[in-house]
Design an enzyme around this catalytic site. Structure first.
Site, PDB file in Angstrom:
ATOM      1  N   ASP A 173       8.624 -26.604   5.770  1.00 23.76           N
ATOM      2  CA  ASP A 173       9.731 -27.435   5.300  1.00 23.76           C
ATOM      3  C   ASP A 173      10.951 -27.137   6.170  1.00 23.76           C
ATOM      4  O   ASP A 173      11.532 -26.048   6.090  1.00 23.76           O
ATOM      5  CB  ASP A 173      10.025 -27.089   3.829  1.00 23.76           C
ATOM      6  CG  ASP A 173      11.041 -28.034   3.209  1.00 23.76           C
ATOM      7  OD1 ASP A 173      11.816 -28.643   3.980  1.00 23.76           O
ATOM      8  OD2 ASP A 173      11.062 -28.154   1.977  1.00 23.76           O
ATOM      9  N   GLU A 215      15.076 -30.070  22.332  1.00 23.24           N
ATOM     10  CA  GLU A 215      16.134 -29.350  23.057  1.00 23.24           C
ATOM     11  C   GLU A 215      15.561 -28.756  24.339  1.00 23.24           C
ATOM     12  O   GLU A 215      14.782 -27.783  24.296  1.00 23.24           O
ATOM     13  CB  GLU A 215      16.742 -28.245  22.197  1.00 23.24           C
ATOM     14  CG  GLU A 215      17.923 -27.606  22.904  1.00 23.24           C
ATOM     15  CD  GLU A 215      18.571 -26.468  22.137  1.00 23.24           C
ATOM     16  OE1 GLU A 215      19.431 -25.804  22.714  1.00 23.24           O
ATOM     17  OE2 GLU A 215      18.203 -26.252  20.975  1.00 23.24           O
ATOM     18  N   LYS A 234      17.213 -23.521   0.213  1.00 18.49           N
ATOM     19  CA  LYS A 234      17.809 -24.462   1.176  1.00 18.49           C
ATOM     20  C   LYS A 234      19.329 -24.483   1.151  1.00 18.49           C
ATOM     21  O   LYS A 234      19.948 -25.513   1.390  1.00 18.49           O
ATOM     22  CB  LYS A 234      17.250 -25.873   0.944  1.00 18.49           C
ATOM     23  CG  LYS A 234      15.750 -25.934   1.066  1.00 18.49           C
ATOM     24  CD  LYS A 234      15.175 -27.285   0.713  1.00 18.49           C
ATOM     25  CE  LYS A 234      13.661 -27.219   0.751  1.00 18.49           C
ATOM     26  NZ  LYS A 234      13.006 -28.440   0.342  1.00 18.49           N
ATOM     27  N   HIS A 275      20.708 -24.642  31.563  1.00 13.01           N
ATOM     28  CA  HIS A 275      20.738 -25.880  30.781  1.00 13.01           C
ATOM     29  C   HIS A 275      20.851 -27.088  31.693  1.00 13.01           C
ATOM     30  O   HIS A 275      20.272 -28.136  31.422  1.00 13.01           O
ATOM     31  CB  HIS A 275      21.889 -25.860  29.772  1.00 13.01           C
ATOM     32  CG  HIS A 275      21.454 -25.326  28.438  1.00 13.01           C
ATOM     33  ND1 HIS A 275      21.065 -26.126  27.401  1.00 13.01           N
ATOM     34  CD2 HIS A 275      21.310 -24.047  28.012  1.00 13.01           C
ATOM     35  CE1 HIS A 275      20.700 -25.383  26.377  1.00 13.01           C
ATOM     36  NE2 HIS A 275      20.846 -24.119  26.714  1.00 13.01           N
TER      37      HIS A 275
END
Ligand code: ADP
Length: 633
Positions: free
Chosen positions: A518, A310, A442, A616
């Site tokens: 993770d 990104e 998760k 951006h």
């Protein structure tokens, strides 16, 4: 299907070149000029050229036998040919005209002229003969009495009929063969007809990206493709992880007909992931790692590695670090450190489930249970047991410290020990699952947000008015107001669970990927409430992030891989802390929180100053970059 290769079959992409027209097609389109539904479909495409003739003439390519395609494909691979950008990009098909000779090549006249003559001949003699037939009926002349001109007309009619039938009929039959074989083969795509005038061998796309290593490997690839050797067993059968990955990859390319060109194979230690990080590898994905910092945290400077695709993220976090540094640094405090696992067990009655709950929560029993639990590891130490009941089902949330490991394996082993032990006193206990989702791993869950999981950290900084103005290009008042309306009120309106922040997940994910955590645990690890307040008579900004569930480790899992290990090393938290087990993982959690603080500060400032879109455009979708990219293609 065994050992055959297929490619993408997309009938909407059918696009012929003039050289590929069958005679039938030419007769049909050149003389009758009735566009087919296919040509109409193609004509509507914006990218197709506004050339009516071209659009009318669209037809599928003549098929090639699969074996020939396969040979071309193989040749291209071994020769290393057709690896130019245009031919090797995923999804691009070689659209060169086929070199297959055509029946029309044998005609003495141009095809359209021959077709025109025969069509004219057929209809004119048919008209003439019908005319003559009518006259004979009127004059009662016997029909079998024919003049020389009538005889010539009949012969011409039959000849032209045979010509037309020959081409229509043969092509009709051929079209079935074409459909059966050709649609699995290759097509030309719109807009590329004019670009390839020179016939060259068509290749099956996508291309395998690797040359075969040896005949022996080729045999193994074939066996995997045919299913006589299972892909997952390659490592154990060959005893060579890189070779196993290479063979698996080639088998994959053949069975799917898709190229993995661009996905690197070499450069990863496949032994290091065996049985720990990834099964059935065929390569690895490259993610750029950027550096934000120095992050001045608790008096120490950290250069924070962030793996991301990104644009703007690293630059933004870096700006936040700069503001924090210039204001004297941030402070992180670790509030809690405990990984959880919660099995679900069932009894015949709610009463029995309640009896186990009371037993587990009784302080008298805790020491015994701890001894049982702690047997599993030198580092796992039971801290707490929390129970929740749903009818006759009991959910037991065990919390334990796990040293420098993230700790899921460790806590699970300890829980298994305790469950085995409990079966003695509660033989009617039915263990439904080692994880009953009260853990909660998760998945977004209030229990993690409220109770915490992994490391709970709060991190704060005071940013001076001057820095807010000079570095962050906004005002303290603007930031405080935006934080209240966006991160607090806006998230409350959205019914957010732990999402009272601007983009904590961005920083958490990037640092997690860089340091071998993770990535799926970013769900709870990104729980964060960002607070902003004007302090020092309203001049300066107090900012804090509170993150109750940062789940990180510096040993185990992906942390031991070379690149991830290098990033941990950069932060000074690589591997197990010898002197103080757990301190590396706790420091890593603090760095994550500090980086989130920097990220929040910078993004909130950009929004408050109305700079978000502008930055951006600069770092993420730069016009200049696009132009540069375009010129290289
Ligand atoms: P996780 O529980 O996060 O899945 P692993 O079980 O893969 O982690 O890795 C933890 C392993 O590392 C355990 O076998 C443990 O004994 C070992 N280990 C060595 N040093 C440490 C340490 N300082 N902290 C935690 N575990 C350690």
């Amino acid at each position: 299907m065994c050992c055959t290769t297929t490619i993408e079959n997309d009938s909407t992409n059918v696009q012929p070149t003039p050289a590929h027209f069958s005679l039938n097609a030419c007769i049909f389109y050149s003389c009758i000029k009735q566009p087919s539904p296919t040509s109409e479909t193609n004509a509507r495409r914006p990218s197709s050229p506004p050339n009516a003739k071209t659009m009318d003439l669209r037809r599928r390519l003549p098929p090639k036998p699969p074996s020939a395609t396969f040979l071309n494909h193989q040749k291209a691979v071994t020769d290393g040919e057709d690896r130019s950008p245009s031919s090797t990009k995923a999804g691009v098909i070689d659209r060169s005209p086929s070199p297959v000779p055509k029946a029309s090549d044998a005609l003495p006249l141009p095809l359209y002229l021959t077709n025109g003559i025969f069509f004219t001949l057929f209809f004119s003699v048919a008209y003439y003969l019908l005319h003559r037939w009518r006259d004979k009926i009127r004059s009662s002349t016997p029909l079998h009495v024919v003049t020389l001109s009538e005889l010539a007309a009949i012969v011409s009619l039959i000849a032209s009929f045979i010509y037309l039938l020959g081409f229509f009929g043969i092509d009709f039959v051929q079209s079935f063969i074409t459909t059966a074989r050709g649609e699995e083969d290759s097509f030309v795509l719109e807009g590329e007809v004019e670009h390839h005038s020179e016939p060259k061998p068509r290749i099956m796309d996508p291309l395998p990206s690797l040359a075969l290593a040896s005949e022996e490997d080729e045999e193994i690839v074939k066996s995997v493709v045919c299913g006589s050797v299972s892909s997952y067993s390659l490592e154990s059968q060959l005893g060579d992880c890189l070779r196993a990955a290479s063979i698996r990859r080639q088998a994959l390319e053949r069975t799917t007909g898709r190229s993995l060109l661009g996905l690197p194979l070499e450069g990863l230690d496949y032994d290091s992931i065996l049985g720990q990080c990834c099964e059935m590898p065929v390569g690895y994905v490259q993610i750029p790692v950027g550096i934000a910092g120095p992050l001045l945290l608790n008096g120490c400077e950290y250069m924070v590695p962030m793996a991301t695709t990104e644009g703007c993220l690293v630059a933004s976090t870096n700006r936040g670090c700069k503001a924090i540094f210039a204001s004297g640094g941030a402070t992180a405090i670790l509030l809690k450190d405990g990984m959880t696992r919660a099995p679900v067990v069932r009894f015949a009655t709610a009463e029995r489930a309640s009896q186990l709950k009371f037993f587990l929560e009784d302080a008298i029993n805790f020491d015994t249970l701890s001894v049982i639990f702690n047997k599993s590891s030198r580092f796992g130490r039971l801290q707490n047991i929390q129970c929740a009941i749903a009818g006759k089902n009991l959910y037991i949330r065990f919390t334990c410290s796990t040293g420098d490991a993230m700790g899921m394996n460790m806590v699970s082993k300890g829980v298994q020990n305790v469950l085995d032990f409990l079966q003695n006193d509660f033989p009617d206990m039915d263990v439904i699952g080692i994880s009953g989702n009260f853990c909660s791993d998760k998945k977004p869950a209030a229990v993690n947000w409220i109770e915490g999981r992994g490391k709970s950290v709060v991190c704060e900084a005071v940013i001076s008015e001057e820095i807010v103005k000079k570095v962050l290009k906004t005002t303290v008042h603007g930031l405080v107001e935006l934080n209240m309306l966006k991160n607090l009120t806006g998230s409350a309106i959205a019914g957010s669970l732990g999402g009272f922040n601007a983009h904590a997940a961005n920083i958490v994910s990037a640092v997690f990927i860089a340091t071998g955590q993770d990535p799926a645990q970013n769900i709870e690890s990104s729980h964060c409430i960002t607070m902003m307040e004007a302090v020092n008579n309203g001049k300066d900004l107090h900012i804090s992030v509170t993150m109750p569930s940062i789940e990180v480790g510096t040993v185990g899992g992906g942390t031991q891989l070379a690149s991830q290990s290098a990033c941990l090393n950069l932060l000074g938290v690589k591997g197990a802390s010898i002197g103080s087990p757990g301190s590396n993982a706790r420091l890593l959690a603090s760095v994550v929180a500090g980086s989130v603080l920097a990220g929040e500060l910078s993004l909130m400032s950009a929004i408050a100053a109305g700079q978000l879109v502008k930055s951006h455009m600069k770092y993420n979708r730069s016009n200049r970059d696009m132009a540069a990219i375009a010129s290289t293609v």
